[in-house]
Every structure is written in C-alpha cells, then in structure tokens.
Design a protein around this motif. Sequence first.
Motif, PDB file in Angstrom:
ATOM      1  N   THR A   1       7.141  12.316   4.053  1.00  0.00           N
ATOM      2  CA  THR A   1       7.769  11.665   3.459  1.00  0.00           C
ATOM      3  C   THR A   1       7.840  11.344   2.405  1.00  0.00           C
ATOM      4  O   THR A   1       8.373  11.554   1.738  1.00  0.00           O
ATOM      5  CB  THR A   1       7.726  10.383   3.905  1.00  0.00           C
TER       6      THR A   1
ATOM      7  N   ILE B   1       4.344   3.673  13.668  1.00  0.00           N
ATOM      8  CA  ILE B   1       3.030   3.075  13.036  1.00  0.00           C
ATOM      9  C   ILE B   1       3.240   1.696  13.300  1.00  0.00           C
ATOM     10  O   ILE B   1       4.036   1.498  13.323  1.00  0.00           O
ATOM     11  CB  ILE B   1       3.039   3.031  11.427  1.00  0.00           C
TER      12      ILE B   1
ATOM     13  N   MET C   1      -0.189  10.821  13.748  1.00  0.00           N
ATOM     14  CA  MET C   1      -1.175  10.197  12.565  1.00  0.00           C
ATOM     15  C   MET C   1      -1.854   9.311  12.549  1.00  0.00           C
ATOM     16  O   MET C   1      -2.278   9.265  13.923  1.00  0.00           O
ATOM     17  CB  MET C   1       0.812   9.052  13.305  1.00  0.00           C
ATOM     18  N   PRO C   2      -2.297   9.162  11.661  1.00  0.00           N
ATOM     19  CA  PRO C   2      -1.991   9.823  10.504  1.00  0.00           C
ATOM     20  C   PRO C   2      -1.902  10.832  10.368  1.00  0.00           C
ATOM     21  O   PRO C   2      -2.441  11.664  10.469  1.00  0.00           O
ATOM     22  CB  PRO C   2      -3.187   8.843   9.271  1.00  0.00           C
TER      23      PRO C   2
ATOM     24  N   ASP D   1      15.936   7.647  -1.461  1.00  0.00           N
ATOM     25  CA  ASP D   1      15.713   7.450  -0.372  1.00  0.00           C
ATOM     26  C   ASP D   1      16.679   7.799   0.185  1.00  0.00           C
ATOM     27  O   ASP D   1      16.974   8.905   1.550  1.00  0.00           O
ATOM     28  CB  ASP D   1      15.650   6.360   0.243  1.00  0.00           C
TER      29      ASP D   1
ATOM     30  N   SER E   1       1.282  -1.397  -0.006  1.00  0.00           N
ATOM     31  CA  SER E   1      -0.025   0.129   0.095  1.00  0.00           C
ATOM     32  C   SER E   1       0.712   0.774  -0.048  1.00  0.00           C
ATOM     33  O   SER E   1       0.924   1.819  -0.692  1.00  0.00           O
ATOM     34  CB  SER E   1      -0.654   0.122   1.309  1.00  0.00           C
TER      35      SER E   1
ATOM     36  N   VAL F   1      14.406   1.076  -2.846  1.00  0.00           N
ATOM     37  CA  VAL F   1      13.990  -0.015  -2.455  1.00  0.00           C
ATOM     38  C   VAL F   1      12.926  -0.423  -1.830  1.00  0.00           C
ATOM     39  O   VAL F   1      14.056   0.161  -0.120  1.00  0.00           O
ATOM     40  CB  VAL F   1      15.783  -1.324  -2.313  1.00  0.00           C
ATOM     41  N   GLN F   2      12.094  -1.382  -1.733  1.00  0.00           N
ATOM     42  CA  GLN F   2      11.338  -0.774  -0.367  1.00  0.00           C
ATOM     43  C   GLN F   2      12.063  -1.467   0.635  1.00  0.00           C
ATOM     44  O   GLN F   2      12.042  -2.407   0.873  1.00  0.00           O
ATOM     45  CB  GLN F   2       9.675  -1.310  -1.073  1.00  0.00           C
ATOM     46  N   LEU F   3      11.617  -1.203   2.092  1.00  0.00           N
ATOM     47  CA  LEU F   3      12.466  -1.477   4.204  1.00  0.00           C
ATOM     48  C   LEU F   3      11.546  -1.927   4.585  1.00  0.00           C
ATOM     49  O   LEU F   3      10.162  -1.629   4.478  1.00  0.00           O
ATOM     50  CB  LEU F   3      13.971  -1.051   3.686  1.00  0.00           C
TER      51      LEU F   3
ATOM     52  N   GLY G   1       3.792  11.185   7.814  1.00  0.00           N
ATOM     53  CA  GLY G   1       4.116  10.351   6.396  1.00  0.00           C
ATOM     54  C   GLY G   1       2.967  11.157   5.034  1.00  0.00           C
ATOM     55  O   GLY G   1       4.495  10.940   4.612  1.00  0.00           O
TER      56      GLY G   1
END
Length: 285
Positions: free
Chosen positions: A266, A233, A258-259, A120, A48, A96-98, A263
């Motif tokens: 970022t 989160i 948050m939310p 990033d 997501s 690269v999604q971590l 976020g």
Amino acid sequence: MKAQKLDGKATAAQIKSELAVRVEALKAQGIHPGLGTVLVGDDPGSHSYVAGKHRDCAQVGIASIQRNLPADATQEEVEAVVRELNEDPTCTGYIVQLPLPRGLDANRVLELMDPEKDADGLHPTNLGRLVLGQDAPLPCTPRGIVELLHRHDIPLNGADVCVIGRGVTVGRPIGLLLTRRTENATVTLCHTGTKDLTRHVMEADIVVAAAGVAGLVSADIVKPGAVVLDVGITRTEQGLVGDVHPEVFEKAAWVAPMPGGVGPMTRAMLLSNVVEAAERQLAAR
Ligand SMILES: Nc1nc(=O)c2c([nH]1)NC[C@@H]1CN(c3ccc(C(=O)N[C@@H](CCC(=O)O)C(=O)O)cc3)C=[N+]21
C-alpha cells in the motif's frame, strides 16, 4: 503443506528502487515530486502510518510536506489546508489520512482535493474514472494487492476471488480492478449482510480478507491451495492481529501475511501514484 509467503516487504523494496530511478529522471527534467500528508488529530496508529509514508518518501527522493492539525480542528480549517496544497507547486500529490475525527465530513474534504494531486485515488472523480476504465491514480491498497499477485505470477485470468469487506479504500475498489479485462478475475464481494460467508470463501481461488475482524478467515473454510491475502488490522493488547487465522498457512498455497504483506505494498503504491502524477504533470507541460 506450508504456504509460501507473498512477501510485500521485499516486493515493496524492489518497487521503491524502481521508483527512485524514475524520480531521478523527473528531477533531471526539472520536476521534483513532493508528497503532502494531512493528518488531523492524535490517533497513534495514524501518526505512525503517516511517519512511515514520509520515511518511504525519503528513501526514493520524494520531498515531504506535512500538515498536522489538532483533533478539534474545524471543517473550515481542514479545508483551508486542502486548498493550500492544491495551490502549492512543490506538492505534486497528497493524501488526507483517514479516518478523520468525528464531526468532520471526509467526503467534503476529498471532493475539494485537486483530482490530479490525489495520491490515494479516492477523489470521486478518480473513483469514477476507475469505473469508466480511464487512466487515473488508483486506490493504493487494491493496486498493491494486484501488483503483489502479478509479481508472484499468481494467475488472475478466470480466477474466482472472494473479497470480504465493502470499505471504500479496499473492498469496493478492488472488485473494479480485478474485473478489468487485463486482470479478468470473477469477484464476489462479501460483507456483514452476506448470508453464507463460509460457502463463498470455500469456493474461492483467491481470498482478500479486508473486514477488520481478527481471525475471521479460519483454515477450515479455506480451499486447499488457495491464495489468501490478509488486509485486516485489529489492535489488541497482544499487538496487531489480522483477519486471517495463522492456521491458514497450513492449508493455503500462498499467504500475504499481516504484517509484511499488503501494508508495505500500500505504501509503495502511494509513492507510485505520486511519481505518476508528477510524470503526467511533466507530459502536460
Ligand atoms: N488516506 C488514507 N490512505 C491510506 O492509505 C490509509 C488511510 N488513509 N488510513 C489508514 C489506512 C491503513 N493504511 C496502512 C498502510 C500501511 C500499513 C503497513 O505498512 N502495515 C505494516 C505493519 C504496520 C505496523 O507495524 O504498524 C505491515 O502490514 O507490514 C498499514 C496500514 C493506510 N491507510
């Protein structure tokens, strides 16, 4: 007293409209910014987030390049995709999604990225440039926090900032940003080994809660009138829960919720990094 909201959603929308203008200017000069994402595995949260990043790109005119790999992808397969994006001229920046699935070495993957395409700001070269104070893409969450504070005229010069969490994406780099001469804050970095967290939070003008522990920052430990940013989160059955307890709104002067706080910032900073990488590529031509 009820805290004012550090509205990351509205601020990010403003930043995106500014970026859309710069993207048009780049295109007029023949550079088409494109963001690549490398997503390994099927974690619904990661899927997501990545989907959100591509929606953001569409809004500002940045092209999307998606590379999805199965959860059982090997180190070599992930590295092959990274090499491919390094060479792809349509990809001006990528992430690269971590975290990567267990068994994959994220540091080796990050190291392999072209630092000039690192959207990033997490490549060791760019983290090194941050330490040295050189121009480089900055980690998105820390940069988003500083931008959110600046755009609400929250003074940083001389402020005592308590950061909770020493992760590589938030806690560690934000200390480096906030202690630059241009920001000039004093930063205390707290973590699970901190003896007396309460004392450090109580003394802080600004609290950055990035521990990933639901409700960790309670109202009784926050100084009246403080600025509190919720970066944590935690996924629960009731939904997403931050590190900042809701009662803090009754005691702080400002809260980034948050939310709706850090976020969206970022995500906006990721777009900024892509646009700036493309602008540097244009300048280098
Ligand atoms: N290489 C890499 N870069 C990242 O920047 C990165 C990452 N890996 N891995 C995971 C974390 C987490 N992260 C978020 C970004 C936006 C929201 C965000 O927009 N949150 C919304 C709500 C989220 C929701 O509703 O699901 C909000 O706070 O308003 C959240 C989390 C980026 N990360």
